[in-house]
Design a protein around this motif. Sequence first.
Motif, PDB file in Angstrom:
ATOM      1  N   PRO A 200      24.654-117.968 -42.779  1.00  8.30           N
ATOM      2  CA  PRO A 200      24.182-117.860 -44.169  1.00  8.30           C
ATOM      3  C   PRO A 200      25.233-117.121 -44.999  1.00  8.30           C
ATOM      4  CG  PRO A 200      22.517-117.058 -42.607  1.00  8.30           C
ATOM      5  CD  PRO A 200      23.782-117.239 -41.826  1.00  8.30           C
ATOM      6  N   LEU A 201      25.453-117.598 -46.215  1.00 13.59           N
ATOM      7  CA  LEU A 201      26.467-117.001 -47.080  1.00 13.59           C
ATOM      8  C   LEU A 201      25.815-116.139 -48.157  1.00 13.59           C
ATOM      9  CD1 LEU A 201      29.373-116.667 -48.096  1.00 13.59           C
ATOM     10  CD2 LEU A 201      29.073-118.793 -49.397  1.00 13.59           C
ATOM     11  N   VAL A 202      26.255-114.896 -48.222  1.00 15.27           N
ATOM     12  CA  VAL A 202      25.844-113.959 -49.273  1.00 15.27           C
ATOM     13  C   VAL A 202      27.091-113.637 -50.093  1.00 15.27           C
ATOM     14  CG1 VAL A 202      25.078-111.596 -49.732  1.00 15.27           C
ATOM     15  CG2 VAL A 202      23.938-112.970 -47.966  1.00 15.27           C
ATOM     16  N   VAL A 203      27.007-113.801 -51.411  1.00 15.27           N
ATOM     17  CA  VAL A 203      28.136-113.492 -52.292  1.00 15.27           C
ATOM     18  C   VAL A 203      27.773-112.270 -53.125  1.00 15.27           C
ATOM     19  CG1 VAL A 203      29.628-114.311 -54.140  1.00 15.27           C
ATOM     20  CG2 VAL A 203      28.849-115.904 -52.373  1.00 15.27           C
ATOM     21  N   LEU A 204      28.523-111.202 -52.917  1.00 13.14           N
ATOM     22  CA  LEU A 204      28.332-109.957 -53.653  1.00 13.14           C
ATOM     23  C   LEU A 204      29.413-109.901 -54.735  1.00 13.14           C
ATOM     24  CD1 LEU A 204      26.495-107.435 -53.526  1.00 13.14           C
ATOM     25  CD2 LEU A 204      28.237-106.359 -52.093  1.00 13.14           C
ATOM     26  N   ASP A 205      28.991-109.982 -55.987  1.00 13.16           N
ATOM     27  CA  ASP A 205      29.922-110.196 -57.089  1.00 13.16           C
ATOM     28  C   ASP A 205      30.164-108.906 -57.877  1.00 13.16           C
ATOM     29  OD1 ASP A 205      31.447-111.159 -59.149  1.00 13.16           O
ATOM     30  OD2 ASP A 205      29.986-112.633 -59.851  1.00 13.16           O
ATOM     31  N   ILE A 206      31.431-108.430 -57.887  1.00 13.21           N
ATOM     32  CA  ILE A 206      31.798-107.282 -58.725  1.00 13.21           C
ATOM     33  C   ILE A 206      32.934-107.672 -59.670  1.00 13.21           C
ATOM     34  CG2 ILE A 206      31.014-105.603 -57.006  1.00 13.21           C
ATOM     35  CD1 ILE A 206      34.014-105.054 -56.395  1.00 13.21           C
ATOM     36  N   THR A 207      33.034-108.977 -59.967  1.00  9.31           N
ATOM     37  CA  THR A 207      34.149-109.483 -60.772  1.00  9.31           C
ATOM     38  C   THR A 207      34.250-108.802 -62.126  1.00  9.31           C
ATOM     39  OG1 THR A 207      33.876-111.636 -59.702  1.00  9.31           O
ATOM     40  CG2 THR A 207      35.196-111.575 -61.700  1.00  9.31           C
ATOM     41  N   SER A 208      33.121-108.627 -62.800  1.00 11.92           N
ATOM     42  CA  SER A 208      33.170-108.064 -64.145  1.00 11.92           C
ATOM     43  C   SER A 208      33.690-106.633 -64.118  1.00 11.92           C
ATOM     44  CB  SER A 208      31.784-108.116 -64.791  1.00 11.92           C
ATOM     45  OG  SER A 208      30.837-107.382 -64.030  1.00 11.92           O
ATOM     46  N   ARG A 209      33.343-105.874 -63.081  1.00 17.87           N
ATOM     47  CA  ARG A 209      33.816-104.496 -62.985  1.00 17.87           C
ATOM     48  C   ARG A 209      35.317-104.455 -62.656  1.00 17.87           C
ATOM     49  NH1 ARG A 209      29.697-102.866 -60.029  1.00 17.87           N
ATOM     50  NH2 ARG A 209      30.793-102.081 -58.202  1.00 17.87           N
ATOM     51  N   VAL A 210      35.745-105.366 -61.808  1.00 26.14           N
ATOM     52  CA  VAL A 210      37.159-105.420 -61.443  1.00 26.14           C
ATOM     53  C   VAL A 210      38.025-105.767 -62.656  1.00 26.14           C
ATOM     54  CG1 VAL A 210      38.870-106.697 -60.076  1.00 26.14           C
ATOM     55  CG2 VAL A 210      36.730-105.945 -59.014  1.00 26.14           C
ATOM     56  N   ALA A 211      37.487-106.602 -63.553  1.00 24.78           N
ATOM     57  CA  ALA A 211      38.243-106.980 -64.748  1.00 24.78           C
ATOM     58  C   ALA A 211      38.619-105.759 -65.582  1.00 24.78           C
ATOM     59  CB  ALA A 211      37.431-107.969 -65.580  1.00 24.78           C
ATOM     60  N   GLY A 212      37.770-104.742 -65.571  1.00 26.02           N
ATOM     61  CA  GLY A 212      38.051-103.537 -66.328  1.00 26.02           C
ATOM     62  C   GLY A 212      38.658-102.420 -65.508  1.00 26.02           C
TER      63      GLY A 212
END
Length: 251
Positions: free
Chosen positions: A96-108
């Motif tokens: 099973p794939l779980v995607v934990l997204d912190i992209t918006s925080r990394v952008a800043g």
Amino acid sequence: MTDSTLTTSLWEGLQSILEGRRFVDLTHAFHPGQPRFAAFPDEEREALFDIERGDGFSAHRYLIVGQWGTHVDPPSHFIRGGRTLDEIPVEEMILPLVVLDITSRVAGNPDATPTLEDVRNWESRNGAIPEGSFVALRTGWSHRWPDADAMANRDKDGLSHTPGWSLEVLSFLINERSVAAVGHEQTDTDPGLATSRQDFSLETYVLEQDRWQIELLANLDGLPEAGAAVVASWPKPQGGSGFPARVFAIC
């Protein structure tokens, strides 16, 4: 019921499940000159036989370190006596794939790492992370591939500013949710500020828990945060401590 009937029924069942699904390749194509760990030599590739030269077939010889491009790290990569690549069963290669997204925080903030609040928010939307999952950390960092300088993102003092995992999240995923493996887009498990001082304690932690990981994932953007499956496979070198992997998601 004959063996052939059972086989046909299984395949027909899989066809019905996979019909209309989206397949996403999460793997960078590796090549000489790509981003890599600083201590590793570059890839060397030689055409032993080449159709374009008039040979009857093409065959290449590749000289690479195991941790090359999108690759798998088994426990033995860091841990004495840990499982090697040939000891990881194929049953662990579709999860099973779980995607934990912190992209918006990394952008800043390129030094951003996931927090337990990120995990709690994920679970508030999707329920508890399933046991035996593969948890991928989405940071958007793979869009910098294959620019080695952009991937390392070093400042004037030579310190690398890249996202990475955090101990609190890895500990929760492994001890409280019993995930099977983790993966990420950047070169290392540990954030760049840690690896700049040769601190690889988070990667050590993952592997000493008898988990494996995939580094340098691609194309995580656009994947659902829950409900997909991941397939990760690799060659089977006896006693292998790492190898390029082919990884894809089924959504």
